[in-house]
Design a protein around this motif. Structure first.
Motif, PDB file in Angstrom:
ATOM      1  N   GLY A   1      -1.317   2.542  -1.246  1.00 45.05           N
ATOM      2  CA  GLY A   1      -0.190   2.541  -0.766  1.00 45.05           C
ATOM      3  C   GLY A   1      -0.100   2.469   0.896  1.00 45.05           C
ATOM      4  N   VAL A   2       1.150   3.396   1.100  1.00 45.82           N
ATOM      5  CA  VAL A   2       0.992   3.000   2.575  1.00 45.82           C
ATOM      6  C   VAL A   2       1.406   4.221   3.451  1.00 45.82           C
ATOM      7  CG1 VAL A   2       1.965   0.617   2.375  1.00 45.82           C
ATOM      8  CG2 VAL A   2       4.184   2.851   2.997  1.00 45.82           C
ATOM      9  N   SER A   3       1.174   5.595   2.680  1.00 45.60           N
ATOM     10  CA  SER A   3       1.899   6.816   3.177  1.00 45.60           C
ATOM     11  C   SER A   3       2.181   7.362   1.869  1.00 45.60           C
ATOM     12  CB  SER A   3       3.300   7.153   3.587  1.00 45.60           C
ATOM     13  OG  SER A   3       3.497   6.918   2.531  1.00 45.60           O
ATOM     14  N   GLN A   4       2.143   9.187   2.078  1.00 42.74           N
ATOM     15  CA  GLN A   4       2.278  10.522   1.127  1.00 42.74           C
ATOM     16  C   GLN A   4       2.776   9.421   0.461  1.00 42.74           C
ATOM     17  OE1 GLN A   4       2.338  10.148   4.071  1.00 42.74           O
ATOM     18  NE2 GLN A   4       2.744  12.772   5.357  1.00 42.74           N
ATOM     19  N   SER A   5       3.610   8.870   0.368  1.00 36.00           N
ATOM     20  CA  SER A   5       4.699   8.612  -0.558  1.00 36.00           C
ATOM     21  C   SER A   5       3.911   7.676  -2.128  1.00 36.00           C
ATOM     22  CB  SER A   5       5.216   7.373  -0.226  1.00 36.00           C
ATOM     23  OG  SER A   5       6.204   7.048  -1.350  1.00 36.00           O
ATOM     24  N   ALA A   6       2.846   7.261  -1.953  1.00 34.87           N
ATOM     25  CA  ALA A   6       2.239   6.703  -2.865  1.00 34.87           C
ATOM     26  C   ALA A   6       1.602   7.802  -4.547  1.00 34.87           C
ATOM     27  CB  ALA A   6       1.077   5.793  -2.536  1.00 34.87           C
TER      28      ALA A   6
END
Lengths: 533, 455
Positions: free
Chosen positions: A180-185
């Motif tokens: 992903g691209v951040s913590q969100s993943a």
């Protein structure tokens, strides 16, 4: 001071062309006259740009899984990731009577060079054996760090074998930092696991009490969840489980019986909320217990959902009592805070939530944004079908759930749900943007350069963000509040939390230390004399 | 508190850690790089590494810690991080304009085998700007190894032997210590009247003053000019072998500057050795100013010895600091019974055991240990005091033992990074901290009739 597109272009002028084009799409000046304002979010941070963002591991183990107290969380990787996510986030937990609270323990496989070369599966299996022997936890999670996926360790297979061997759930999360691209993943990966392996493992078929709820996306930073519990229990709610602050696997496994799921942090937990609705028939309600007005509204929305007069009356009684108690306290702080301006740049939901609490104090948020949110957190969930799925999002497995044959139960009829949706945010979140005032800035993944520039132009009275940028505004003489960990204070949720926040923010404005920044010799000449005629 | 740590020693053979007493290389490299003037550390890996390291350093120093990252995605992990690094270099100089960019690797980029020098050869580095790098695989050594590797990187990239004869100046590599310690070491050398280059030097960077203006690159840090000039010095003094020897060896090889490895100057003995080395090398007498300080320290040690003599102490932390602390507490008449570092390295055990043996003592000594084991030791042989970083507070609470906070990281107390533990002044401070902790405990536990005004 108002700001327009031209000012933003001037800020972005420093950037190389590619960066400029990219960043422009992440910044909007709120304009309610437009039908819709789109913002780019949840896309890659450009290398070399100083971002506040973290990684999938941080979102998975650090945010969602880590607070579950009766599970031992094993980090499979070199030592650092486990080390940094050990006790640093302030997700508090009370030890239950059986003593099973493992939050003070950090377990890591501490991968060495030979593990990278020859694989770390055997070591992981041994560590799991040791953990079972020493801790006898209710369950174990294994979270992967970057090298694990690269060398091809099959943590799923190791977990499965360990589960069979030890007879407790052992759950593997492929949350390597590059996903992903951040913590969100990582939130998404953790959400999938919680739903797949935790919820529904309990044997409860009926809610154990009237008004049974789960609280999702509440991490009990500084004790927030306990203040929320105090209020909800006072009204008469029964809290089955919390995901995940002060949460326990023991409780989460029966989360399927609740009548309603509350969603506090939409970004980190909305996947679970959505899947719980499909799988178990439980709708979710977007709540916000940050801010007095927001708390009251959330309580009233909850009461409306159940639609029970007794509950509605009790809700009003508690609200009246609490307001009468705290309003005089708030008033004294409001005198100092009134008319000030704030930046509110936090992770996924607090960038929105805390604007409410600032507003309660008469502080206007002139710039707000999220570190790792998606477009729906800004623009509302209606945009979800229109969000482009890029290569980075495709890497995160989507869990497709179906109604559970054993536990699915419609908690309210579809007709009732449709009717409620007209009044309350049932299974819906409208996002931050519509609540921002015209001329104010909405910014995604704000970086260091932009932080400096916007502070220079907008001169906020208070800057609210996290630890990495906290001391930058301080050097400029601007109070800076950490809203990830509350500057080691809290709780800030609910009624008592609002008072505590008001007290802390007022102290930031009024601490005498600010008066000493300029030494007296900077404003006085070295020699003073009088001219004699 | 830590109720699952049993007294009975559990043999663990997996190689995993429970409550580590070390962290990974890149944070040490980031800290070292901050000790270069106008330098932006750069983390070549996933964003999370950079975020974690910046957060942890910021918590310890309570000052802005700026660093950039290559922001890896899955694609970069598969195809290599060359494109990410080249973009990062371009953006860093265009947007933040440091003089130096100091790149360190991470476990991700080491695992995929990114070749940093090759990437640098293809990158657009603006005229007059410098990019250096160090390989810092997180799966080798510890944060101390990372500090050491980045410090060696400074030598590899920058040190030059430009003069035929060496200058009358000394290089000092202070190791992974606080800016307060670096300032104190510099004060001692200045008091001796000797020219010196300290590298890295984070004072003035991570302890910068409040002026009402934010400076992305504050005044402190070793300049590139000074780093180049390290090749012309007469001697390199290494303060702490784990964090600093490798750089000195590299400098010896590259520029023929001889190196002398000493302990981190904690306590009277190690500070004496440091000053005597300077005295011998530069034939300069120790000024009265320092002799007076030393006399004051010894005076204090004698006057207050009853407060700590014979007390049992458990010490954990980074190897150079722990070795020097062990020597110091021995000189106070204390009994170190458990001594542990998380950093691997057999010389740690050898050195500490030799010191204990010399004092007629035996104790638990371990490198590459963890705090679970340290706690078990304490359960089996209780101590009067724990000295270590903030992570020790959980053991201290579980066992009701006072904790003196020394080392990295200290996340729950402030001001420590400004105040030295090195030199005679630093030793005075340590004596004060140790005796205060023990006396506070004595007061707390005293019955009314034993509660005393004068102690």
């Amino acid at each position: 001071m108002a700001i327009n597109e031209k000012d933003i272009d001037a800020i972005l002028e420093t950037y190389p062309a590619k960066v400029k084009r990219n960043r422009k799409k992440h910044i909007i000046v709120r304009d309610s006259s437009l039908a819709h304002q789109e913002i780019e979010a949840n896309t890659r941070t450009i290398p070399g740009v100083i971002t506040n963002r973290g990684c999938a591991y941080a979102g998975c183990k650090g945010v969602v899984l880590g607070p579950i107290k009766d599970i031992v969380h094993i980090t499979h990787g070199p030592v650092g990731c486990g080390y940094y996510s050990w006790l640093t986030r302030r997700n508090k937990a009370k030890t239950p009577p059986d003593g099973k609270n493992y939050l003070a323990y950090c377990v890591t496989t501490d991968m060495q060079e030979k593990d990278i070369v020859f694989g770390g599966e055997k070591k992981l299996a041994q560590v799991i054996d040791e953990v079972v022997e020493i801790f006898k936890p209710n369950a174990i999670t294994v979270s992967a760090t970057c090298p694990v996926g690269l060398i091809g360790d099959d943590i799923g297979a190791v977990a499965k074998a360990a589960q069979e061997k030890h007879g407790i759930p052992v759950m593997a999360f492929s949350c390597e930092g590059y996903r992903g691209v951040s913590q969100s993943a990582g939130h998404h990966i953790a959400n999938n696991g919680v739903l797949e392996w935790m919820v529904g493992r309990g044997e409860m078929t009926e809610a154990p009490a009237k008004y049974s709820i789960n609280i999702l996306g509440e991490y009990n930073i500084g004790g927030d969840a306990w203040e929320i519990h105090r209020i909800l229990e006072d009204i008469g709610y029964h809290i089955i489980s919390v995901a995940s602050g002060d949460g326990a696997y023991q409780d989460l496994k029966n989360a399927h019986v609740a009548d309603l799921n509350l969603v506090q942090c939409h970004r980190s937990i909305n996947y679970i909320a959505e899947m719980l609705e499909i799988k178990y028939g439980t709708p979710w309600l977007k709540v916000n217990f940050i801010g007095i007005e927001a708390t009251c509204r959330s309580l009233r929305d909850m009461a409306l959902y159940f639609g029970d007069k007794e509950l509605i009356d009790k809700t009003e009684e508690v609200i009246a009592r609490e307001l009468a108690r705290i309003e005089p306290l708030m008033e004294q702080y409001r005198k100092i805070c009134q008319g000030k301006t704030a930046f509110c740049f936090v992770g996924g939901s607090r960038g929105h939530h805390y604007q409410k609490l600032f507003a309660d104090l008469g502080i206007e948020t002139v710039l707000a944004g999220y570190e790792f949110a998606h477009r729906d957190d800004y623009e509302g969930r209606q945009v979800i079908p229109h969000i482009k799925v890029d290569a980075d999002s495709k890497n995160i497995p989507e869990l497709h759930v179906e109604p559970d044959p054993k536990f699915f139960k419609l908690k309210i009829s579809p007709e009732k749900a449709e009717e409620l949706k007209k009044k309350i945010p049932l299974s819906y979140y409208a996002g931050m943007n519509i609540e921002m005032k015209d001329g104010h800035i909405i910014i995604d993944d704000m970086n260091h350069f932009e932080t400096e520039e916007f502070i220079r132009i907008l001169k906020p009275d208070i800057f609210a963000s996290g630890i990495k940028d906290k001391y930058i505004p301080h050097k400029m003489g601007i109070p800076s509040k950490q809203l990830h960990n509350y500057d080691y204070s809290g709780p800030y949720a609910g009624f008592n939390g609002a008072v505590k926040f008001a007290q802390d923010v007022t102290a930031m404005f009024t601490t005498p230390a600010w008066n000493f920044i300029t030494p007296p010799w900077k404003s006085k000449p070295l020699l003073e004399g009088q001219y004699q005629k | 508190m830590l109720d699952f740590t049993p007294k009975e020693i559990i043999e663990r053979t997996s190689g995993g850690l429970i409550n580590p007493a070390k962290t990974c290389q890149p944070i040490g490299a980031m800290y070292a790089a901050l000790g270069i003037h106008k330098c932006l550390p750069h983390s070549h890996g996933s964003q999370g590494c950079c975020a974690y390291h910046r957060s942890h350093l910021t918590r310890h120093f309570r000052d802005p810690i700026l660093a950039s990252t290559s922001s890896f995605t899955e694609g970069a992990s598969v195809f290599g991080g060359g494109a990410n690094l080249k973009t990062a270099i371009k953006n860093v100089f265009a947007i933040y304009n440091p003089d130096v960019m100091a790149i360190h690797t991470t476990c991700l980029t080491e695992t995929i085998g990114d070749d940093i020098p090759a990437f640098l050869g293809q990158a657009e580095i603006p005229e007059g700007k410098i990019v250096i790098h160090a390989n810092t695989p997180s799966y080798v050594g510890s944060h101390i190894t990372g500090f050491s590797n980045m410090t060696r990187g400074m030598v590899n990239y920058l040190s030059e032997a430009a003069t035929e004869t060496k200058k009358e100046q000394v290089n000092i590599i202070p190791g992974f210590v606080n800016p307060g310690d670096m300032r104190e070491i510099k004060r001692l050398v200045r008091a001796m009247g000797i020219n010196f280059i300290m590298f890295p030097d984070t004072s003035g960077v991570v302890d910068s003053p409040m002026t009402g203006k934010f400076e992305m690159f504050p005044q402190g840090g070793t300049t590139v000019k000074e780093l180049k000039d390290t090749g012309n010095s007469k001697l390199t003094i290494v303060l702490g072998s784990f964090a600093s020897t490798d750089a000195a060896i590299a400098l010896e090889r590259k520029c023929k500057v001889p190196a002398k490895t000493l302990k981190t100057p904690i306590g009277v003995k190690a500070t004496d050795e440091f000053l005597m080395t300077l005295r011998n090398t530069f034939v300069t007498e120790i000024p009265y100013e320092l002799e007076e300080e030393r006399g004051q320290l010894v005076d204090i040690m004698v006057d207050t010895h009853h407060q700590f003599h014979g007390k049992k102490v458990a010490i954990f932390g980074d190897p150079d600091i722990v070795i020097a602390l062990t020597e110091f507490v021995l000189s106070l008449g204390m009994v170190p019974v458990h001594v542990l570092t998380g950093t691997p390295g057999s010389t740690f055990e050898k050195e500490v055991k030799a010191m204990l043996l010399e004092s007629g003592l035996k104790g638990n000594v371990k490198a590459a240990g963890d705090l679970f084991q340290f706690h078990q030791w304490i359960k089996n042989e209780p101590v009067d005091l724990i000295i270590g970083n903030t992570y020790g507070k959980y053991i201290a609470r579980a066992e009701d033992i006072p904790l003196v906070r020394v080392g990295f990281p200290i996340l729950d107390r402030s001001v420590h990074s400004y105040m030295p533990i090195v030199g005679y002044k630093g030793a005075m401070r340590l004596v004060e901290m140790i005796s205060n902790a023990l006396l506070e405990r004595q007061d707390r536990d005293a019955a009314d009739e034993d509660f005393e005004l004068v102690m």
